[in-house]
Design a protein around this motif. Sequence first.
Motif, short mmCIF file in Angstrom:
data_model
loop_
_atom_site.label_atom_id
_atom_site.label_comp_id
_atom_site.label_asym_id
_atom_site.label_seq_id
_atom_site.Cartn_x
_atom_site.Cartn_y
_atom_site.Cartn_z
N SER A 14 0.87 -1.18 0.00
CA SER A 14 0.00 0.00 0.00
C SER A 14 0.91 1.23 0.00
O SER A 14 1.54 1.56 1.00
CB SER A 14 -0.88 -0.02 1.25
OG SER A 14 -1.79 1.03 1.20
N ASP B 150 1.21 4.56 0.31
CA ASP B 150 0.51 5.76 0.77
C ASP B 150 1.45 6.91 1.07
O ASP B 150 1.28 7.63 2.07
CB ASP B 150 -0.33 5.42 2.02
CG ASP B 150 -1.42 4.42 1.71
OD1 ASP B 150 -2.00 4.50 0.60
OD2 ASP B 150 -1.69 3.55 2.55
N ASP C 92 -7.30 2.12 -4.76
CA ASP C 92 -8.09 2.10 -3.52
C ASP C 92 -8.80 3.44 -3.38
O ASP C 92 -8.42 4.28 -2.57
CB ASP C 92 -7.18 1.84 -2.32
CG ASP C 92 -7.98 1.70 -1.03
OD1 ASP C 92 -9.22 1.79 -1.07
OD2 ASP C 92 -7.34 1.48 0.02
N VAL D 180 -15.47 -3.48 -0.38
CA VAL D 180 -15.16 -3.46 1.06
C VAL D 180 -16.30 -4.16 1.82
O VAL D 180 -17.44 -3.72 1.78
CB VAL D 180 -15.03 -2.01 1.59
CG1 VAL D 180 -14.75 -2.02 3.09
CG2 VAL D 180 -13.92 -1.27 0.85
N MET E 146 -14.21 -3.15 7.42
CA MET E 146 -12.94 -2.42 7.50
C MET E 146 -12.14 -2.84 8.73
O MET E 146 -12.65 -3.46 9.65
CB MET E 146 -13.19 -0.91 7.47
CG MET E 146 -13.76 -0.47 6.12
SD MET E 146 -13.84 1.30 5.89
CE MET E 146 -12.11 1.68 5.60
N GLY F 153 1.04 -1.39 4.34
CA GLY F 153 1.46 -0.04 4.01
C GLY F 153 2.63 0.43 4.84
O GLY F 153 3.80 0.21 4.50
P1 XMP Z 1 -1.29 0.37 6.75
O1 XMP Z 1 -0.32 1.49 6.75
O2 XMP Z 1 -2.23 0.38 7.89
O3 XMP Z 1 -2.16 0.66 5.42
O4 XMP Z 1 -0.68 -0.98 6.52
C1 XMP Z 1 -3.32 -0.03 5.10
C2 XMP Z 1 -3.85 0.48 3.82
O5 XMP Z 1 -5.07 -0.17 3.53
C3 XMP Z 1 -6.13 0.77 3.60
N1 XMP Z 1 -7.09 0.15 4.46
C4 XMP Z 1 -8.22 -0.32 4.07
N2 XMP Z 1 -8.75 -0.34 2.87
N3 XMP Z 1 -10.61 -1.48 3.77
C5 XMP Z 1 -9.95 -0.93 2.72
O6 XMP Z 1 -10.49 -0.95 1.60
C6 XMP Z 1 -10.09 -1.48 5.01
O7 XMP Z 1 -10.67 -1.99 5.94
C7 XMP Z 1 -8.86 -0.86 5.14
N4 XMP Z 1 -8.09 -0.71 6.21
C8 XMP Z 1 -6.99 -0.08 5.75
C9 XMP Z 1 -5.63 2.04 4.19
O8 XMP Z 1 -6.28 3.15 3.64
C10 XMP Z 1 -4.18 1.97 3.80
O9 XMP Z 1 -4.03 2.43 2.46
#
Ligand code: XMP
Length: 211
Positions: free
Chosen positions: A7, A9, A58, A111, A114, A190
């Motif tokens: 990810s 970001d 995403d 999704v 989450m 990420g």
């Molecule tokens: P980290 O830094 O926490 O980043 O490893 C996680 C990445 O995934 C996204 N994210 C989600 N995306 N449903 C999603 O579609 C989720 O439940 C969810 N949780 C985290 C988050 O935005 C980041 O890019």
Amino acid sequence: MTDLVLSLDVTDRTSALSIAAACAEEVDAIKVGYPLVLGTGLGIARDLADLGLPLIADFKVADIPNTNMLICDQVFEAGFSAVIAQAFPGPDSIAACVESAHAHGGECYVVAEMSHPGALTFFSEGVPEAICRLVVENGADGIIAPATRPARIKVLRNLIGEKKILSPGVGAQGGDPAEVAPLVDGMIVGRAIYGAVDPAAAARAYAPYRR
Ligand code: XMP
């Protein structure tokens, strides 16, 4: 056991391209969201596509069907191979994302639940289960399910059968790769990779869990 999805970001082009290039051999796909696209522009997708890895958008697309279609068409024309959509706008809105994805030879993930603590406020009482049934009915390619709650992944897996599960929450959010990898098709990581001093080494640490 599973794909590793980086990810990405970060918000500047130089960091994004250098981290992606450094990690290209260690990951199976790259997920790009609003932070990077708002920071650099949609053209970042073409630059990253040069690495030859699948690119997941995403954008958690969540609008009326016509707008969802317009958004997803732009996503795939920009070079992405998959898009993530929210389910709450309803079956016709998801169907528009699926139609656009498949018309472009791409994939659509929905999704289901989450990964963060506050998600339980609304993703509860059978809502993720209902979303999984929708995914099966409308031909989406898979769901997003929380690595922070492996027991929930197992429940949702039973509802979607062979469809894919991509799972964020490993690393910074506390999800355990050893527990999650056997349950999912892709583990999304990420901060634990892009925030590391040596992102390639951090990504390599997940090698025992990759198929
Ligand atoms: P980290 O830094 O926490 O980043 O490893 C996680 C990445 O995934 C996204 N994210 C989600 N995306 N449903 C999603 O579609 C989720 O439940 C969810 N949780 C985290 C988050 O935005 C980041 O890019």
